[in-house]
Motif scaffolding. Structure first.
Motif, mmCIF file in Angstrom:
data_model
loop_
_atom_site.group_PDB
_atom_site.id
_atom_site.type_symbol
_atom_site.label_atom_id
_atom_site.label_comp_id
_atom_site.label_asym_id
_atom_site.label_seq_id
_atom_site.Cartn_x
_atom_site.Cartn_y
_atom_site.Cartn_z
ATOM 1 N N VAL A 65 0.865 -1.177 0.000
ATOM 2 C CA VAL A 65 0.000 0.000 0.000
ATOM 3 C C VAL A 65 0.902 1.227 0.000
ATOM 4 N N ASN A 66 0.785 2.024 -1.037
ATOM 5 C CA ASN A 66 1.601 3.234 -1.181
ATOM 6 C C ASN A 66 3.091 2.942 -1.014
ATOM 7 N N GLY A 67 3.533 1.816 -1.578
ATOM 8 C CA GLY A 67 4.950 1.480 -1.579
ATOM 9 C C GLY A 67 5.460 0.740 -0.358
ATOM 10 N N GLU A 68 4.600 0.466 0.628
ATOM 11 C CA GLU A 68 5.012 -0.236 1.842
ATOM 12 C C GLU A 68 4.167 -1.491 2.042
ATOM 13 N N VAL A 69 4.816 -2.583 2.448
ATOM 14 C CA VAL A 69 4.097 -3.836 2.695
ATOM 15 C C VAL A 69 3.244 -3.685 3.947
ATOM 16 N N ASP A 70 1.995 -4.127 3.863
ATOM 17 C CA ASP A 70 1.077 -4.041 5.000
ATOM 18 C C ASP A 70 0.393 -5.386 5.194
ATOM 19 N N HIS A 71 0.245 -5.799 6.453
ATOM 20 C CA HIS A 71 -0.391 -7.070 6.800
ATOM 21 C C HIS A 71 -1.677 -6.852 7.606
ATOM 22 N N ARG A 72 -2.189 -5.632 7.622
ATOM 23 C CA ARG A 72 -3.387 -5.323 8.417
ATOM 24 C C ARG A 72 -4.609 -5.221 7.513
ATOM 25 N N ARG A 73 -5.553 -6.129 7.695
ATOM 26 C CA ARG A 73 -6.745 -6.058 6.834
ATOM 27 C C ARG A 73 -7.639 -4.893 7.223
ATOM 28 N N GLY A 74 -7.430 -4.319 8.415
ATOM 29 C CA GLY A 74 -8.198 -3.156 8.856
ATOM 30 C C GLY A 74 -7.599 -1.835 8.407
ATOM 31 N N ARG A 75 -6.505 -1.872 7.685
ATOM 32 C CA ARG A 75 -5.852 -0.651 7.188
ATOM 33 C C ARG A 75 -6.849 0.147 6.359
ATOM 34 N N LYS A 76 -7.001 1.417 6.680
ATOM 35 C CA LYS A 76 -7.943 2.255 5.945
ATOM 36 C C LYS A 76 -7.294 2.789 4.674
ATOM 37 N N LEU A 77 -8.007 2.645 3.577
ATOM 38 C CA LEU A 77 -7.559 3.154 2.293
ATOM 39 C C LEU A 77 -8.428 4.345 1.923
ATOM 40 N N TYR A 78 -7.776 5.412 1.507
ATOM 41 C CA TYR A 78 -8.471 6.633 1.116
ATOM 42 C C TYR A 78 -8.238 6.904 -0.367
ATOM 43 N N GLN A 79 -8.916 7.933 -0.887
ATOM 44 C CA GLN A 79 -8.766 8.291 -2.288
ATOM 45 C C GLN A 79 -7.289 8.474 -2.644
ATOM 46 N N ASN A 80 -6.925 7.970 -3.793
ATOM 47 C CA ASN A 80 -5.578 8.046 -4.373
ATOM 48 C C ASN A 80 -4.558 7.117 -3.716
ATOM 49 N N ASP A 81 -4.961 6.277 -2.757
ATOM 50 C CA ASP A 81 -4.049 5.256 -2.237
ATOM 51 C C ASP A 81 -3.844 4.211 -3.330
ATOM 52 N N VAL A 82 -2.617 3.726 -3.439
ATOM 53 C CA VAL A 82 -2.272 2.732 -4.452
ATOM 54 C C VAL A 82 -2.051 1.386 -3.760
ATOM 55 N N VAL A 83 -2.726 0.354 -4.247
ATOM 56 C CA VAL A 83 -2.629 -0.987 -3.696
ATOM 57 C C VAL A 83 -2.062 -1.899 -4.775
ATOM 58 N N GLU A 84 -0.964 -2.592 -4.432
ATOM 59 C CA GLU A 84 -0.356 -3.526 -5.366
ATOM 60 C C GLU A 84 -0.410 -4.922 -4.771
ATOM 61 N N ILE A 85 -0.960 -5.847 -5.535
ATOM 62 C CA ILE A 85 -1.079 -7.228 -5.100
ATOM 63 C C ILE A 85 -0.219 -8.071 -6.033
ATOM 64 N N GLU A 86 0.772 -8.719 -5.455
ATOM 65 C CA GLU A 86 1.756 -9.463 -6.240
ATOM 66 C C GLU A 86 1.103 -10.461 -7.183
ATOM 67 N N ASP A 87 1.537 -10.472 -8.418
ATOM 68 C CA ASP A 87 1.063 -11.372 -9.474
ATOM 69 C C ASP A 87 -0.409 -11.181 -9.850
ATOM 70 N N ILE A 88 -1.039 -10.129 -9.315
ATOM 71 C CA ILE A 88 -2.458 -9.917 -9.632
ATOM 72 C C ILE A 88 -2.673 -8.565 -10.298
ATOM 73 N N GLY A 89 -2.202 -7.486 -9.675
ATOM 74 C CA GLY A 89 -2.393 -6.186 -10.303
ATOM 75 C C GLY A 89 -2.121 -5.025 -9.378
ATOM 76 N N SER A 90 -2.296 -3.848 -9.933
ATOM 77 C CA SER A 90 -2.080 -2.597 -9.221
ATOM 78 C C SER A 90 -3.358 -1.766 -9.346
ATOM 79 N N TYR A 91 -3.802 -1.232 -8.232
ATOM 80 C CA TYR A 91 -5.094 -0.554 -8.179
ATOM 81 C C TYR A 91 -4.955 0.782 -7.466
ATOM 82 N N ILE A 92 -5.798 1.739 -7.845
ATOM 83 C CA ILE A 92 -5.838 3.032 -7.167
ATOM 84 C C ILE A 92 -7.264 3.270 -6.700
ATOM 85 N N VAL A 93 -7.401 3.762 -5.478
ATOM 86 C CA VAL A 93 -8.706 4.012 -4.882
ATOM 87 C C VAL A 93 -9.200 5.372 -5.348
#
Length: 73
Positions: free
Chosen positions: A41-69
């Motif tokens: 998330v935004n260039g840092e690995v995160d292991h918290r499923r409760g992490r809040k994502l806001y507009q323009n946050d970038v989420v990258e999932i290995e071997d699946i894709g890159s997404y922007i909120v």
């Protein structure tokens, strides 16, 4: 290029976001994937499923894709 994922609220949790993408079959799979693999998330690995994502946050999932909120207008 990031795929835009639109949300209706001010934020969404990482777990809800991954469920919204419909890339894993169940909430339990989402939970274990985040805990074991982590998601970038935004260039840092995160292991918290409760992490809040806001507009323009970038989420990258290995071997699946890159997404922007993005917030729906």
């Amino acid at each position: 290029m990031h795929e835009e994922i639109k949300i209706k609220t001010d934020y969404i949790t990482l777990g809800q976001f991954i469920k919204l993408l419909n890339i894993l079959e169940s909430g339990g799979m989402v939970k274990s994937y985040i805990q074991e693999q982590g998601v970038i998330v935004n260039g840092e690995v995160d292991h918290r499923r409760g992490r809040k994502l806001y507009q323009n946050d970038v989420v990258e999932i290995e071997d699946i894709g890159s997404y922007i909120v993005k917030k729906e207008d």
